[in-house]
Design an enzyme around this catalytic site. Structure first.
Site, PDB file in Angstrom:
ATOM      1  N   ASP A  66       0.996  -1.278   0.198  1.00 45.69           N
ATOM      2  CA  ASP A  66      -0.091  -0.066  -0.002  1.00 45.69           C
ATOM      3  C   ASP A  66       0.938   1.212   0.059  1.00 45.69           C
ATOM      4  OD1 ASP A  66       1.021   0.146   2.673  1.00 45.69           O
ATOM      5  OD2 ASP A  66      -0.773  -0.864   3.440  1.00 45.69           O
ATOM      6  N   ASP A  68       1.401   5.434   1.553  1.00 51.29           N
ATOM      7  CA  ASP A  68       0.969   6.270   2.503  1.00 51.29           C
ATOM      8  C   ASP A  68       1.366   7.646   2.062  1.00 51.29           C
ATOM      9  OD1 ASP A  68      -0.098   4.251   4.319  1.00 51.29           O
ATOM     10  OD2 ASP A  68       1.968   4.015   5.274  1.00 51.29           O
ATOM     11  N   ASP A 145      10.566   4.815  12.641  1.00 50.25           N
ATOM     12  CA  ASP A 145      11.427   3.809  13.499  1.00 50.25           C
ATOM     13  C   ASP A 145      12.536   3.614  12.853  1.00 50.25           C
ATOM     14  OD1 ASP A 145      10.316   2.748  11.087  1.00 50.25           O
ATOM     15  OD2 ASP A 145       8.950   1.142  12.095  1.00 50.25           O
TER      16      ASP A 145
END
Length: 431
Positions: A66, A68, A145
């Protein structure tokens, strides 16, 4: 990815800019709905970047699951631009833009770490507050992260923007945390599991700091919400990397903290690798199959060695093994029952043919999946292949006989009359 160019007018802390001519990302590889979102944001004067794993995968030549989007528009401003926009999340406000086919583009506003003097007086409000302080693209990148997930694709000039050294780590095929791993894993212990997942999925090496931090911070993952851990574990199986991740987690002492004291033996790890291979061959993965695979070795080892375990005893044993984990992760009774059916089906199949109740077992709705589960074990360990062949023949014969019976008569079978006759209507009286 060579010839990295640094932005010349950004001043101190300038990012690395990779122009379109020096990277492989093309707009034809980006979902059309995502492009619509990026362009509309840009055309209304906002910054609009493709971010996260989508950029990483495109740079690696992989197909992203996907896409983002990150922007300097607030969630409220995004909602005004898109009629098909819904704001979600209480602690972390996001915009979901829904398109035909239920395709959702997730849009987040750039965020930053607040300064100490900005924090509310009430410590209980700190967590919510820190998740919703808007910032710049660079500040947002440093909140992510791993360096390979901190890369941005700028729709304005089609360049890749790197604030955190992710391009260098992609080239070195190295996984590195943004900031101090001890601090970042304390903030969110699930990052330790994600580190092992990316290592397995991408074939990257772990930075030494990550390894040391997992050894030191491993127990903290037990404090993560069980629902979140459950979903992260299922993601491992969906990506067909559960086997190597569980093996690494076991070696680093993380697995018992991850799964409420559960430890895997070598047979279980080999079985999980077989499940991964099945998933990689486009077979659907379901949670009850995962549960059965996790507990099959313990189930087999607990059965009587003389082969005289009864069905009732096997049922009791299966429930005894499955119940604690299902209770901890709040797994539905139906899922636990289907996992138990797989273990009991395995038990019946492993004993061979000719046992009492075989005909009923062959007709049971759960038996075909039990046969598939038994076949997976047989093929992984190369055991009882002759027993498997006998059962496959029996199932095939049962299917052919039932098919022949249903086609022998083109008409629908007549319903049997009940023993009770309907009372006759009295004859009309003559006048």
């Amino acid at each position: 990815m060579t010839g990295l160019e640094k932005e010349t007018d950004a001043g101190e802390g300038c990012p690395v800019i990779l122009p379109r001519s020096q990277h492989p990302i093309s707009r034809k590889h980006i979902n059309e709905h995502t492009l619509k979102v990026l362009y509309r944001l840009r055309n209304h004067g906002f910054k609009a970047y493709l971010v996260g794993g989508g950029v990483r995968d495109l740079l690696l030549g992989r197909r992203p699951k996907d896409f983002d989007v990150a922007t300097d528009a607030t969630p409220g401003q995004v909602r005004k631009l898109f009629r098909n926009c819904f704001l979600v999340g209480r602690r972390f406000r996001l915009a979901h833009i829904r398109f035909a086919g239920n395709y959702i583009v997730e849009v987040a506003t750039f965020r930053r770490q607040p300064r100490p003097e900005e924090l509310p007086e009430n410590p209980a409000e700190h967590f919510f507050f820190t998740e919703n302080v808007f910032g710049s693209p660079r500040e947002d990148a440093f909140r992510r992260d791993f360096t390979i997930n901190g890369l941005f694709y700028n729709i304005d000039d089609f360049s890749v923007v790197d604030h955190v050294g992710g391009l260098e780590d992609l080239e070195a095929r190295r996984l590195r945390v943004i900031g101090d791993p001890l601090v970042r894993f304390t903030e969110d212990p699930v990052r330790m599991l994600r580190a092992l997942e990316f290592k397995a999925r991408l074939g990257f090496s772990l930075d030494a700091g990550i390894r040391e931090a997992i050894y030191l911070r491993g127990p903290l993952i037990a404090e993560a919400a069980p629902a979140r851990i459950r979903e992260e574990v299922m993601e491992l199986f969906r990506h067909a990397v559960a086997g190597p991740v569980f093996r690494q987690a076991q070696a680093m002492g993380l697995l018992p903290h991850l799964l409420a004291g559960y430890e895997a033996n070598e047979e279980t790890l080999a079985m999980l690798a077989g499940v991964d291979q099945r998933t990689a061959n486009d077979a659907a993965i379901e949670e009850h199959l995962v549960l059965a695979a996790l507990f099959l070795s313990r189930f087999r080892n607990a059965l009587k060695s003389d082969g005289e375990t009864s069905i009732g005893e096997a049922l009791h044993l299966a429930n005894l093994l499955l119940t604690p984990m299902c209770a901890y992760f709040r797994i539905a009774h139906g899922t636990r029952a289907r996992a138990r059916d797989l273990l009991i089906g395995f038990f019946r199949l492993s004993r061979g043919r000719g046992r009492r109740g075989e005909a009923r077992f062959l007709r049971h709705s759960s038996s075909p999946q039990a046969l598939e589960f038994f076949a997976l074990w047989c093929e992984v360990f190369q055991q009882q292949l002759d027993v498997l062949a006998d059962w496959r023949q029996a199932f095939a014969a049962g299917e052919s006989s039932s098919t022949a019976g249903s086609k022998s008569n083109g008409r629908r079978p007549r319903r049997r009359r009940s023993g009770r006759r309907k009372p006759r209507k009295p004859a009309p009286k003559s006048e």
